[in-house]
Motif scaffolding. Sequence first.
Motif, PDB file in Angstrom:
ATOM      1  N   HIS A 238       0.839  -1.196   0.000  1.00 32.95           N
ATOM      2  CA  HIS A 238       0.000   0.000   0.000  1.00 32.95           C
ATOM      3  C   HIS A 238       0.878   1.252   0.000  1.00 32.95           C
ATOM      4  O   HIS A 238       1.028   1.923   1.025  1.00 32.95           O
ATOM      5  CB  HIS A 238      -0.938  -0.002   1.209  1.00 32.95           C
ATOM      6  CG  HIS A 238      -1.882  -1.149   1.202  1.00 32.95           C
ATOM      7  ND1 HIS A 238      -1.605  -2.327   1.850  1.00 32.95           N
ATOM      8  CD2 HIS A 238      -3.062  -1.318   0.578  1.00 32.95           C
ATOM      9  CE1 HIS A 238      -2.595  -3.174   1.651  1.00 32.95           C
ATOM     10  NE2 HIS A 238      -3.497  -2.590   0.875  1.00 32.95           N
ATOM     11  N   LEU A 239       1.453   1.553  -1.153  1.00 36.23           N
ATOM     12  CA  LEU A 239       2.289   2.735  -1.325  1.00 36.23           C
ATOM     13  C   LEU A 239       1.573   3.730  -2.230  1.00 36.23           C
ATOM     14  O   LEU A 239       0.986   3.335  -3.245  1.00 36.23           O
ATOM     15  CB  LEU A 239       3.617   2.369  -1.983  1.00 36.23           C
ATOM     16  CG  LEU A 239       4.530   1.388  -1.250  1.00 36.23           C
ATOM     17  CD1 LEU A 239       5.734   1.038  -2.120  1.00 36.23           C
ATOM     18  CD2 LEU A 239       4.984   1.970   0.080  1.00 36.23           C
ATOM     19  N   THR A 240       1.646   5.003  -1.877  1.00 36.05           N
ATOM     20  CA  THR A 240       1.056   6.052  -2.693  1.00 36.05           C
ATOM     21  C   THR A 240       2.040   7.205  -2.791  1.00 36.05           C
ATOM     22  O   THR A 240       2.568   7.658  -1.773  1.00 36.05           O
ATOM     23  CB  THR A 240      -0.247   6.577  -2.043  1.00 36.05           C
ATOM     24  OG1 THR A 240      -1.123   5.493  -1.811  1.00 36.05           O
ATOM     25  CG2 THR A 240      -0.918   7.609  -2.927  1.00 36.05           C
ATOM     26  N   THR A 241       2.283   7.679  -3.994  1.00 29.68           N
ATOM     27  CA  THR A 241       3.096   8.881  -4.166  1.00 29.68           C
ATOM     28  C   THR A 241       2.203  10.093  -3.887  1.00 29.68           C
ATOM     29  O   THR A 241       1.186  10.272  -4.545  1.00 29.68           O
ATOM     30  CB  THR A 241       3.674   8.966  -5.588  1.00 29.68           C
ATOM     31  OG1 THR A 241       4.459   7.798  -5.847  1.00 29.68           O
ATOM     32  CG2 THR A 241       4.547  10.201  -5.748  1.00 29.68           C
ATOM     33  N   VAL A 242       2.588  10.893  -2.887  1.00 29.47           N
ATOM     34  CA  VAL A 242       1.778  12.056  -2.508  1.00 29.47           C
ATOM     35  C   VAL A 242       2.438  13.380  -2.891  1.00 29.47           C
ATOM     36  O   VAL A 242       1.839  14.437  -2.716  1.00 29.47           O
ATOM     37  CB  VAL A 242       1.416  12.030  -0.998  1.00 29.47           C
ATOM     38  CG1 VAL A 242       0.503  10.852  -0.689  1.00 29.47           C
ATOM     39  CG2 VAL A 242       2.660  11.999  -0.125  1.00 29.47           C
ATOM     40  N   GLY A 243       3.657  13.313  -3.408  1.00 29.59           N
ATOM     41  CA  GLY A 243       4.342  14.520  -3.849  1.00 29.59           C
ATOM     42  C   GLY A 243       5.659  14.169  -4.512  1.00 29.59           C
ATOM     43  O   GLY A 243       6.188  13.075  -4.322  1.00 29.59           O
ATOM     44  N   ASN A 244       6.153  15.094  -5.313  1.00 22.70           N
ATOM     45  CA  ASN A 244       7.475  14.897  -5.903  1.00 22.70           C
ATOM     46  C   ASN A 244       8.043  16.219  -6.386  1.00 22.70           C
ATOM     47  O   ASN A 244       7.330  17.201  -6.570  1.00 22.70           O
ATOM     48  CB  ASN A 244       7.438  13.876  -7.040  1.00 22.70           C
ATOM     49  CG  ASN A 244       6.725  14.387  -8.256  1.00 22.70           C
ATOM     50  OD1 ASN A 244       5.669  14.986  -8.159  1.00 22.70           O
ATOM     51  ND2 ASN A 244       7.308  14.166  -9.414  1.00 22.70           N
ATOM     52  N   PHE A 245       9.359  16.232  -6.585  1.00 25.96           N
ATOM     53  CA  PHE A 245      10.068  17.371  -7.161  1.00 25.96           C
ATOM     54  C   PHE A 245      11.353  16.836  -7.772  1.00 25.96           C
ATOM     55  O   PHE A 245      11.713  15.677  -7.573  1.00 25.96           O
ATOM     56  CB  PHE A 245      10.348  18.460  -6.113  1.00 25.96           C
ATOM     57  CG  PHE A 245      11.269  18.039  -5.005  1.00 25.96           C
ATOM     58  CD1 PHE A 245      12.638  18.251  -5.094  1.00 25.96           C
ATOM     59  CD2 PHE A 245      10.766  17.427  -3.864  1.00 25.96           C
ATOM     60  CE1 PHE A 245      13.485  17.846  -4.066  1.00 25.96           C
ATOM     61  CE2 PHE A 245      11.604  17.030  -2.830  1.00 25.96           C
ATOM     62  CZ  PHE A 245      12.965  17.239  -2.937  1.00 25.96           C
ATOM     63  N   ARG A 246      12.019  17.700  -8.516  1.00 29.54           N
ATOM     64  CA  ARG A 246      13.250  17.286  -9.190  1.00 29.54           C
ATOM     65  C   ARG A 246      14.338  18.334  -9.015  1.00 29.54           C
ATOM     66  O   ARG A 246      14.062  19.519  -8.851  1.00 29.54           O
ATOM     67  CB  ARG A 246      12.995  17.077 -10.683  1.00 29.54           C
ATOM     68  CG  ARG A 246      12.053  15.922 -10.967  1.00 29.54           C
ATOM     69  CD  ARG A 246      11.899  15.692 -12.451  1.00 29.54           C
ATOM     70  NE  ARG A 246      13.099  15.175 -13.046  1.00 29.54           N
ATOM     71  CZ  ARG A 246      13.320  13.886 -13.312  1.00 29.54           C
ATOM     72  NH1 ARG A 246      12.410  12.988 -13.035  1.00 29.54           N
ATOM     73  NH2 ARG A 246      14.450  13.494 -13.864  1.00 29.54           N
ATOM     74  N   PHE A 247      15.585  17.848  -9.087  1.00 25.94           N
ATOM     75  CA  PHE A 247      16.749  18.710  -9.244  1.00 25.94           C
ATOM     76  C   PHE A 247      17.316  18.409 -10.624  1.00 25.94           C
ATOM     77  O   PHE A 247      17.039  17.364 -11.206  1.00 25.94           O
ATOM     78  CB  PHE A 247      17.829  18.413  -8.197  1.00 25.94           C
ATOM     79  CG  PHE A 247      17.466  18.812  -6.787  1.00 25.94           C
ATOM     80  CD1 PHE A 247      16.842  20.009  -6.516  1.00 25.94           C
ATOM     81  CD2 PHE A 247      17.784  17.986  -5.736  1.00 25.94           C
ATOM     82  CE1 PHE A 247      16.519  20.373  -5.211  1.00 25.94           C
ATOM     83  CE2 PHE A 247      17.469  18.330  -4.430  1.00 25.94           C
ATOM     84  CZ  PHE A 247      16.837  19.528  -4.172  1.00 25.94           C
ATOM     85  N   GLU A 248      18.135  19.321 -11.137  1.00 25.25           N
ATOM     86  CA  GLU A 248      18.767  19.128 -12.443  1.00 25.25           C
ATOM     87  C   GLU A 248      20.256  18.913 -12.248  1.00 25.25           C
ATOM     88  O   GLU A 248      20.929  19.686 -11.561  1.00 25.25           O
ATOM     89  CB  GLU A 248      18.524  20.361 -13.327  1.00 25.25           C
ATOM     90  CG  GLU A 248      19.182  20.308 -14.673  1.00 25.25           C
ATOM     91  CD  GLU A 248      18.616  19.254 -15.606  1.00 25.25           C
ATOM     92  OE1 GLU A 248      19.266  18.956 -16.612  1.00 25.25           O
ATOM     93  OE2 GLU A 248      17.513  18.728 -15.351  1.00 25.25           O
ATOM     94  N   ASP A 249      20.773  17.858 -12.839  1.00 22.65           N
ATOM     95  CA  ASP A 249      22.203  17.589 -12.842  1.00 22.65           C
ATOM     96  C   ASP A 249      22.871  18.599 -13.773  1.00 22.65           C
ATOM     97  O   ASP A 249      22.530  18.660 -14.954  1.00 22.65           O
ATOM     98  CB  ASP A 249      22.441  16.161 -13.338  1.00 22.65           C
ATOM     99  CG  ASP A 249      23.910  15.830 -13.526  1.00 22.65           C
ATOM    100  OD1 ASP A 249      24.772  16.526 -12.928  1.00 22.65           O
ATOM    101  OD2 ASP A 249      24.207  14.877 -14.267  1.00 22.65           O
ATOM    102  N   PRO A 250      23.807  19.413 -13.266  1.00 18.95           N
ATOM    103  CA  PRO A 250      24.464  20.398 -14.132  1.00 18.95           C
ATOM    104  C   PRO A 250      25.128  19.764 -15.357  1.00 18.95           C
ATOM    105  O   PRO A 250      25.208  20.380 -16.409  1.00 18.95           O
ATOM    106  CB  PRO A 250      25.513  21.048 -13.221  1.00 18.95           C
ATOM    107  CG  PRO A 250      25.026  20.803 -11.845  1.00 18.95           C
ATOM    108  CD  PRO A 250      24.267  19.497 -11.890  1.00 18.95           C
ATOM    109  N   ALA A 251      25.569  18.515 -15.232  1.00 17.76           N
ATOM    110  CA  ALA A 251      26.210  17.822 -16.354  1.00 17.76           C
ATOM    111  C   ALA A 251      25.182  17.214 -17.312  1.00 17.76           C
ATOM    112  O   ALA A 251      25.537  16.740 -18.389  1.00 17.76           O
ATOM    113  CB  ALA A 251      27.145  16.733 -15.829  1.00 17.76           C
ATOM    114  N   GLY A 252      23.913  17.188 -16.913  1.00 16.95           N
ATOM    115  CA  GLY A 252      22.868  16.656 -17.776  1.00 16.95           C
ATOM    116  C   GLY A 252      22.864  15.141 -17.920  1.00 16.95           C
ATOM    117  O   GLY A 252      22.196  14.603 -18.799  1.00 16.95           O
TER     118      GLY A 252
END
Length: 184
Positions: A37-51
Motif C-alpha cells: 500500500h504505497l502512494t506517491t503524494v508529492g514529488n520534485f526534481r533537481f537538475e544535474d548540471p552535467a545533464g
Amino acid sequence: MGRITTVHAGASVKPSKLELLAPWLRLQPWFQGDTAHLTTVGNFRFEDPAGEVGMDSLLIESRGDIYYVPVTWRSRPVAGPSDLIGQADHSVLGRRFCYDAMTDPAFIEEATRVIVEGDTNTEVHTTAGEVREATVRVKGNGIASNGRLRAVRRLGTYYPGRAQLIAHWTHNGVEREDVLAAIG
C-alpha cells in the motif's frame, strides 16, 4: 532557480517507480510501512548540471507515514559506493538504473548546493512544451555547514543539522512544511 528539467511527454517506466521501490523499501531500517500500500503524494526534481543524471525526489505514503525517497536515474551502472535499487525500462530513454540518491555523488553535490545557496527545485518542462506544476516546492535555508548530507526518511522524525532542505506542500488539503534533508 534558473534551471529547467525536461522530461519526455507521455513516456512510461516499467516497472513503475513504486513497483521498483517496493522490494528495496522492505529492506530499509527506516521504513515501517506496508509495501503493498504505497502512494506517491508529492514529488520534485533537481537538475544535474552535467545533464547525465535524472534526480527525482518522491514523497511516499504508507500506513499514515510519509517517507522522503530521493532517487537518481542513470543510463549505465555506476562504479563506486552508490546503492542500486533496480533497473527499469523507459519508453524513450531505454534501460535506466535507479539508485538511492543519498548514495549518489551527483545528487549529494546538487542537494548540498541547493541547501547552502538557498536555492530551489527545478522547473519541469515536457518535450511537448508543457510546464508541469510542482506538487512540492523545496528551498535550501542558505546555511553553510560542514558535515554529511542526511535525509529525513520518515517525515517529522528528526532534524539532523541546521543547514536544511525544506519542503512546502499540501497533503490532504493541509499546508505542510517539512525538513527533508540537512547537513550536519
